[in-house]
Design an enzyme around this catalytic site. Structure first.
Site, PDB file in Angstrom:
ATOM      1  N   HIS A  70      -3.568   4.173   4.892  1.00 59.04           N
ATOM      2  CA  HIS A  70      -4.591   3.141   5.076  1.00 59.04           C
ATOM      3  C   HIS A  70      -5.950   3.660   4.605  1.00 59.04           C
ATOM      4  O   HIS A  70      -6.626   3.040   3.793  1.00 59.04           O
ATOM      5  CB  HIS A  70      -4.658   2.713   6.541  1.00 59.04           C
ATOM      6  CG  HIS A  70      -5.841   1.869   6.839  1.00 59.04           C
ATOM      7  ND1 HIS A  70      -5.958   0.573   6.358  1.00 59.04           N
ATOM      8  CD2 HIS A  70      -7.000   2.125   7.500  1.00 59.04           C
ATOM      9  CE1 HIS A  70      -7.133   0.079   6.745  1.00 59.04           C
ATOM     10  NE2 HIS A  70      -7.774   0.999   7.426  1.00 59.04           N
TER      11      HIS A  70
ATOM     12  N   TYR B  12       4.134   5.234  11.594  1.00 59.21           N
ATOM     13  CA  TYR B  12       4.477   3.836  11.895  1.00 59.21           C
ATOM     14  C   TYR B  12       5.345   3.146  10.844  1.00 59.21           C
ATOM     15  O   TYR B  12       5.716   1.997  11.033  1.00 59.21           O
ATOM     16  CB  TYR B  12       3.207   3.010  12.162  1.00 59.21           C
ATOM     17  CG  TYR B  12       2.157   3.064  11.057  1.00 59.21           C
ATOM     18  CD1 TYR B  12       2.281   2.267   9.922  1.00 59.21           C
ATOM     19  CD2 TYR B  12       1.060   3.908  11.153  1.00 59.21           C
ATOM     20  CE1 TYR B  12       1.336   2.315   8.912  1.00 59.21           C
ATOM     21  CE2 TYR B  12       0.106   3.977  10.144  1.00 59.21           C
ATOM     22  CZ  TYR B  12       0.245   3.175   9.035  1.00 59.21           C
ATOM     23  OH  TYR B  12      -0.694   3.231   8.029  1.00 59.21           O
TER      24      TYR B  12
ATOM     25  N   ARG C 286       0.868  -1.182   0.000  1.00 59.41           N
ATOM     26  CA  ARG C 286       0.000   0.000   0.000  1.00 59.41           C
ATOM     27  C   ARG C 286       0.902   1.228   0.000  1.00 59.41           C
ATOM     28  O   ARG C 286       1.509   1.541   1.014  1.00 59.41           O
ATOM     29  CB  ARG C 286      -0.906  -0.048   1.238  1.00 59.41           C
ATOM     30  CG  ARG C 286      -1.429   1.281   1.671  1.00 59.41           C
ATOM     31  CD  ARG C 286      -2.571   1.170   2.639  1.00 59.41           C
ATOM     32  NE  ARG C 286      -2.236   0.643   3.950  1.00 59.41           N
ATOM     33  CZ  ARG C 286      -1.565   1.315   4.894  1.00 59.41           C
ATOM     34  NH1 ARG C 286      -1.118   2.532   4.660  1.00 59.41           N
ATOM     35  NH2 ARG C 286      -1.341   0.765   6.069  1.00 59.41           N
TER      36      ARG C 286
HETATM   37  C1  LIG Z   1     -13.918  -6.764  12.171  1.00 63.27           C
HETATM   38  C2  LIG Z   1     -13.165  -5.481  12.019  1.00 63.27           C
HETATM   39  N1  LIG Z   1     -12.207  -5.176  12.912  1.00 63.27           N
HETATM   40  C3  LIG Z   1     -11.513  -4.021  12.785  1.00 63.27           C
HETATM   41  C4  LIG Z   1     -11.793  -3.157  11.756  1.00 63.27           C
HETATM   42  C5  LIG Z   1     -10.994  -1.862  11.591  1.00 63.27           C
HETATM   43  N2  LIG Z   1     -10.122  -2.045  10.430  1.00 63.27           N
HETATM   44  C6  LIG Z   1     -10.447  -1.553   9.221  1.00 63.27           C
HETATM   45  S1  LIG Z   1      -9.339  -1.956   8.055  1.00 63.27           S
HETATM   46  C7  LIG Z   1      -8.376  -2.784   9.151  1.00 63.27           C
HETATM   47  C8  LIG Z   1      -7.088  -3.419   8.713  1.00 63.27           C
HETATM   48  C9  LIG Z   1      -7.297  -4.382   7.625  1.00 63.27           C
HETATM   49  O1  LIG Z   1      -6.047  -4.808   7.159  1.00 63.27           O
HETATM   50  P1  LIG Z   1      -5.928  -5.758   5.924  1.00 63.27           P
HETATM   51  O2  LIG Z   1      -6.863  -6.897   6.067  1.00 63.27           O
HETATM   52  O3  LIG Z   1      -4.488  -6.066   5.748  1.00 63.27           O
HETATM   53  O4  LIG Z   1      -6.469  -4.858   4.708  1.00 63.27           O
HETATM   54  P2  LIG Z   1      -5.867  -3.503   4.139  1.00 63.27           P
HETATM   55  O5  LIG Z   1      -6.525  -2.392   4.917  1.00 63.27           O
HETATM   56  O6  LIG Z   1      -4.395  -3.532   4.319  1.00 63.27           O
HETATM   57  O7  LIG Z   1      -6.282  -3.470   2.720  1.00 63.27           O
HETATM   58  C10 LIG Z   1      -8.937  -2.745  10.422  1.00 63.27           C
HETATM   59  C11 LIG Z   1      -8.335  -3.359  11.608  1.00 63.27           C
HETATM   60  C12 LIG Z   1     -12.821  -3.486  10.876  1.00 63.27           C
HETATM   61  N3  LIG Z   1     -13.161  -2.706   9.847  1.00 63.27           N
HETATM   62  N4  LIG Z   1     -13.490  -4.662  11.008  1.00 63.27           N
END
Ligand SMILES: Cc1ncc(C[n+]2csc(CCOP(=O)(O)OP(=O)(O)O)c2C)c(N)n1
Ligand SMILES: [Mg+2]
Length: 380
Positions: free
Chosen positions: A262, A271, A258
């Site tokens: 985020h 970070y 990425r």
């Molecule tokens: C069940 C849940 N827990 C926490 C969140 C908050 N949250 C949104 S995106 C994210 C990280 C997701 O990381 P990843 O699966 O690697 O996807 P990326 O954002 O890197 O595309 C989190 C913890 C959420 N949306 N849903």
């Protein structure tokens, strides 16, 4: 007692076709026509330019928070490109390039990010699920779709997207397990972009790869250079063909990065290091594919400006739509609103009816406003 190797077949491959200069491993080159290559590149450029435009729209307050895709265009387009219209695409929340490719009008996507319910609703004839924010919850749904297709004898494949962070959720493992047990036509696409907000991959899993998690569920897993669109396409082609032939599910791990934040609410400089980002910028999926197309004399010179025109026209159509009514946020979570939400809805309706406060005047809180569960109501 002898020791017997029960599964000596386990191996996880890493696939790449293009190097960072656009040079090719011809033995692995997928069979794509000149027109297909051009439209693949166009879709990636559209994803990148729309992403950049959306960041500006968000900064100007014209849309709300969204999750940029910068750097992940090859992972998305190399996979989505293998689907037929009747196949199902199940996104998470970082797939705008793939969604546009699947037929979401750009202005509709913008409406979603501006709070319009209709923006998140797929067209009736579209085989796509809506954007899913709760991490990993779309994966059991994807397996359910594939199970239904298998049960009804429909000739469709389901492709489901998620991130590296999603693989720590129970839903991921439940989905993989049932996909294996039922042998359904689903392709799991993990965009391993190295980060889950501020959590790095090494804190997410102790496995050497995400692809190898497939082996525990009895499915093939492959790791692919997710910034190499031809490698992603080759892996996805194989997985989709296998699913369509009745030979079951596959997990594809796209190793990508990425490059942006985020979401527009995040500051990654808190970070991760500049050096890390610079290192990955050198592996930009667009630069590499562009170099390859240039070598093959397939690069259209005005592609960026044509894509920008398409985006500009869509932004105009989006902005011609009146703003969303904030009250609709209460409409779709409960059939019957609990009393505290009912009170909040009433308060908001009252504020809307009173119109915006005059400059310098504090916003009055109506006396009957009730706090949310577990929250104190403070007057500012
Ligand atoms: C069940 C849940 N827990 C926490 C969140 C908050 N949250 C949104 S995106 C994210 C990280 C997701 O990381 P990843 O699966 O690697 O996807 P990326 O954002 O890197 O595309 C989190 C913890 C959420 N949306 N849903
Ligand atoms: Mg991630």
């Amino acid at each position: 007692m002898p020791r017997i190797a029960l599964e000596p077949r386990f191996q996880v491959e890493h696939l790449s076709v293009l190097d960072s200069e656009g040079n090719l491993d011809t033995a692995l080159e997928p069979k794509l026509s000149a027109d297909e290559l051009k439209s693949l590149y166009r879709a990636m450029v559209l994803g990148r330019r729309l992403d950049e435009r959306m960041v500006r729209l968000q900064r100007q307050g014209r849309i709300g928070t969204f999750a940029p895709i910068k750097g992940q265009e090859a992972s998305q387009m190399g996979t989505a490109f293998t689907l037929r219209r009747a196949d199902w695409m199940v996104p998470s929340f970082r797939e705008i390039a793939a969604m546009i490719w699947r037929g979401w009008p750009i202005e509709k996507l913008l409406l979603f990010y501006a709070g319009h319910v209709e923006g998140g609703r797929p067209a009736d004839d579209q085989h796509d699920l809506p954007i899913t924010i709760p991490v990993s919850t779309q994966l059991p749904h994807a397996v359910g779709l594939a199970y239904a297709a298998q049960y009804r004898g429909d000739d469709v494949v389901v492709m489901a997207y998620f991130g590296d962070g999603a693989t720590s959720e129970g839903d991921f493992h439940e989905a993989m397990n049932f996909a294996g047990v039922w042998h359904v036509p689903v392709v799991f696409v993990c965009q391993n972009n190295q980060w889950a907000i501020s959590v790095p991959l090494k804190k997410q899993t102790h496995s050497r790869t995400i692809a190898q998690k497939a082996l525990a569920y009895g499915l093939p897993g492959v790791q692919v250079d997710g910034n190499d669109v031809l490698a992603v396409y080759a892996a996805a082609r194989e997985a989709v063909d296998r699913a369509r032939a009745g030979d079951g599910p596959t997990l594809i791990e796209c190793v990508t990065y990425r490059l942006g934040f985020h979401t527009t609410a995040d500051d990654p400089s808190k970070y991760r290091s500049e050096e890390e980002v610079t290192m990955w910028e050198k592996k930009d999926p667009l630069t590499r594919f562009r170099a390859y197309l240039e070598q093959r004399n397939l690069l259209e010179s005005d592609i960026e400006s044509r894509v920008d025109e398409e985006i500009a026209a869509a932004v105009q159509r989006f902005e011609a739509t009146p703003p969303a009514d904030p009250l609709t946020m209460f409409d779709h979570a409960y059939a019957e609103l609990p009393p505290d939400l009912e009170a909040q809805r009433a308060e908001m309706a009252e504020r809307e009816a009173a119109g915006p406060p005059r400059v310098g005047e504090p916003t009055p809180l109506p006396p009957r406003a009730t706090p949310m569960r577990g929250q104190r109501l403070t007057r500012r």
